[in-house]
Write a protein that holds these residues in place. Structure first.
Motif, short mmCIF file in Angstrom:
data_model
loop_
_atom_site.label_atom_id
_atom_site.label_comp_id
_atom_site.label_asym_id
_atom_site.label_seq_id
_atom_site.Cartn_x
_atom_site.Cartn_y
_atom_site.Cartn_z
N ARG A 88 -28.10 8.15 16.16
CA ARG A 88 -27.76 6.72 16.21
C ARG A 88 -29.00 5.95 16.63
N PRO A 89 -29.43 4.93 15.82
CA PRO A 89 -30.63 4.17 16.19
C PRO A 89 -30.37 3.24 17.37
N ILE A 90 -31.19 3.34 18.37
CA ILE A 90 -31.06 2.48 19.56
C ILE A 90 -32.47 2.04 19.98
N CYS A 91 -32.62 0.77 20.27
CA CYS A 91 -33.94 0.23 20.67
C CYS A 91 -34.40 0.80 22.00
N ILE A 92 -35.69 0.87 22.13
CA ILE A 92 -36.28 1.27 23.41
C ILE A 92 -36.30 0.04 24.32
N THR A 93 -35.65 0.15 25.48
CA THR A 93 -35.55 -0.99 26.39
C THR A 93 -36.67 -0.95 27.44
N ASP A 94 -37.13 0.25 27.76
CA ASP A 94 -38.21 0.36 28.75
C ASP A 94 -38.80 1.76 28.71
N VAL A 95 -40.08 1.82 29.02
CA VAL A 95 -40.77 3.11 29.19
C VAL A 95 -41.61 2.99 30.45
N GLY A 104 -19.93 7.91 17.56
CA GLY A 104 -21.21 8.43 18.02
C GLY A 104 -21.61 7.88 19.37
N THR A 105 -21.56 6.56 19.49
CA THR A 105 -21.96 5.96 20.78
C THR A 105 -20.95 6.31 21.88
N ARG A 106 -19.67 6.53 21.50
CA ARG A 106 -18.68 6.94 22.52
C ARG A 106 -19.06 8.30 23.10
N GLU A 107 -19.47 9.22 22.21
CA GLU A 107 -19.86 10.56 22.68
C GLU A 107 -21.10 10.50 23.56
N HIS A 131 -27.33 -1.28 9.39
CA HIS A 131 -26.88 0.13 9.34
C HIS A 131 -28.00 1.03 8.83
N MET A 132 -28.05 2.23 9.38
CA MET A 132 -29.07 3.20 8.97
C MET A 132 -28.41 4.55 8.77
N ALA A 133 -29.10 5.43 8.04
CA ALA A 133 -28.62 6.82 7.93
C ALA A 133 -29.72 7.74 8.45
N VAL A 177 -30.70 8.69 18.77
CA VAL A 177 -30.04 9.50 19.80
C VAL A 177 -28.95 10.29 19.09
N TYR A 178 -28.99 11.62 19.23
CA TYR A 178 -28.02 12.48 18.53
C TYR A 178 -26.82 12.74 19.42
N PRO A 179 -25.60 12.36 18.94
CA PRO A 179 -24.40 12.66 19.72
C PRO A 179 -24.30 14.18 19.94
N PRO A 180 -23.74 14.62 21.06
CA PRO A 180 -23.73 16.05 21.37
C PRO A 180 -22.90 16.88 20.40
N ASP A 181 -21.87 16.28 19.76
CA ASP A 181 -21.07 17.02 18.78
C ASP A 181 -21.90 17.19 17.50
N SER A 182 -22.28 18.44 17.21
CA SER A 182 -23.22 18.65 16.11
C SER A 182 -22.60 18.38 14.74
N SER A 183 -21.26 18.10 14.69
CA SER A 183 -20.68 17.72 13.40
C SER A 183 -21.17 16.33 12.98
N LYS A 184 -21.65 15.56 13.94
CA LYS A 184 -22.24 14.26 13.60
C LYS A 184 -23.74 14.48 13.46
#
Ligand code: FAD
Ligand code: FES
Length: 272
Positions: free
Chosen positions: A54-61, A86-89, A229-231, A43-50
């Motif tokens: 951020r890796p987040i598991c899929i909880t449901d589809v 990142g997660t705050r944004e 941690h991931m990049a 999930v990409y934070p809206p501020d494009s400087s980041k």
């Protein structure tokens, strides 16, 4: 099987505060309509400087109709804790906003018949490990035992009711005993007299090390999801390696990339 990299802007259609700083967010998207439990998205934070997602598991589809181009639309849900910038944004975004997401990525929990059939399945979720197991719980047709561990009662046993609603026997454990069984998820399993034949687990690394030790000691299969941690998230930077028990025959090193070979591993295959 190589994961196809797909990035798309997705609209937030639901946002819910589950516990202090813990959110469930759902997107409408045509990505991830083939996702399997244990996979994750960036999930990409809206501020494009980041720049990094951020890796987040899929909880449901779940199904959400068809897009204009005839692709299957889904409602894709994640549950995450605000742990940094990142997660705050991401948490500051609201219903109607759109964020770039990429996925599904990684390999999920193996659930072939020869693995699960006839076994007493136990799901162990520590803290933010529960979201990845909820999607798995939805796919299991037989009743499983679920044990969810929380620091204390202030976390409102988030997601426990979702596991119960799926018909699984769900127990709560807290480190301080303020709710449910006092102790960690393995101690709770023993206190409740649950004999596992197969464990799926996600949670902090010390918990997963204990699950590996338990499974090997009891000679039962166990699969764990590592959330290190991931990049890049797509296998390029080697920023997420875990030590493996065997050497990779191609690279001749005892390493695996969590983002591509994982995040789910057989406990026998990793040194943690
Ligand atoms: C495969 C995978 C799946 C994940 N699934 C979920 C999920 O479903 N829900 C969820 O809440 N989180 C999940 N995480 C963790 C999540 O990716 C991090 O919390 C997030 O990237 C932190 O970004 P940030 O910019 O907010 O924090 P940063 O500013 O980057 O870091 C803030 C704090 O969080 C710590 N942190 C950063 N990354 C991680 C990590 N991977 N694990 C633990 N601590 C970390 C940092 O050390 C620091 O203390 C997952 C991680 C991986 C690798
Ligand atoms: S995060 Fe870059 S290789 Fe895994």
């Amino acid at each position: 099987m190589e994961t196809v990299k797909i990035k798309q802007k997705a609209r937030i259609i639901e946002k819910e505060l589950l516990a202090p700083d813990i959110y469930r967010m759902s997107f409408e998207t045509t990505l991830c309509n083939e996702a399997v439990p244990g996979q994750f998205i960036l999930v990409y934070p809206p501020d494009s400087s980041k720049l990094l997602g951020r890796p987040i598991c899929i909880t449901d589809v779940s199904e959400a109709g068809q897009s204009g181009s005839g692709c299957r639309k889904v409602k894709l849900s994640i549950v995450f804790r605000v742990s940094g910038g990142g997660t705050r944004e991401i948490a500051a975004c609201d219903k109607g906003d759109a964020l770039y997401i990429e996925g599904p990525l990684g390999h999920g929990y193996p659930v072939d018949d020869d693995i699960i059939s006839g076994r007493k399945i136990v799901l162990l979720g520590g803290g933010l490990g529960a979201p990845s197991l909820l999607f798995l719980a939805k796919k299991l047709t037989d009743k499983a035992a679920v044990i969810l561990g929380y620091r204390d009662s202030s976390l409102n046993h988030f997601l426990a009711d979702d596991f119960k609603a799926l018909g699984h026997d769900t127990l709560i454990a807290t480190d301080d005993g303020s709710e449910g069984i006092r102790g960690n998820v393995l101690e709770a399993m023993e206190k409740a007299g649950i004999q596992a034949d197969l464990i799926y687990a996600c949670g902090p690394m010390p918990m997963l090390s204990a699950v590996k030790k338990y499974a090997e000691g009891h000679k039962i299969p166990a699969y764990i999801s590592l959330e290190e941690h991931m990049a890049c998230g797509v296998g390029v930077c080697l920023g997420c390696v875990v030590k493996t028990t065997e050497k990779d025959p191609h690279s001749n090193v005892s390493n695996a990339r969590i983002c591509t070979e994982g995040p789910v591993f057989d406990v026998k295959d990793v040194e943690i």
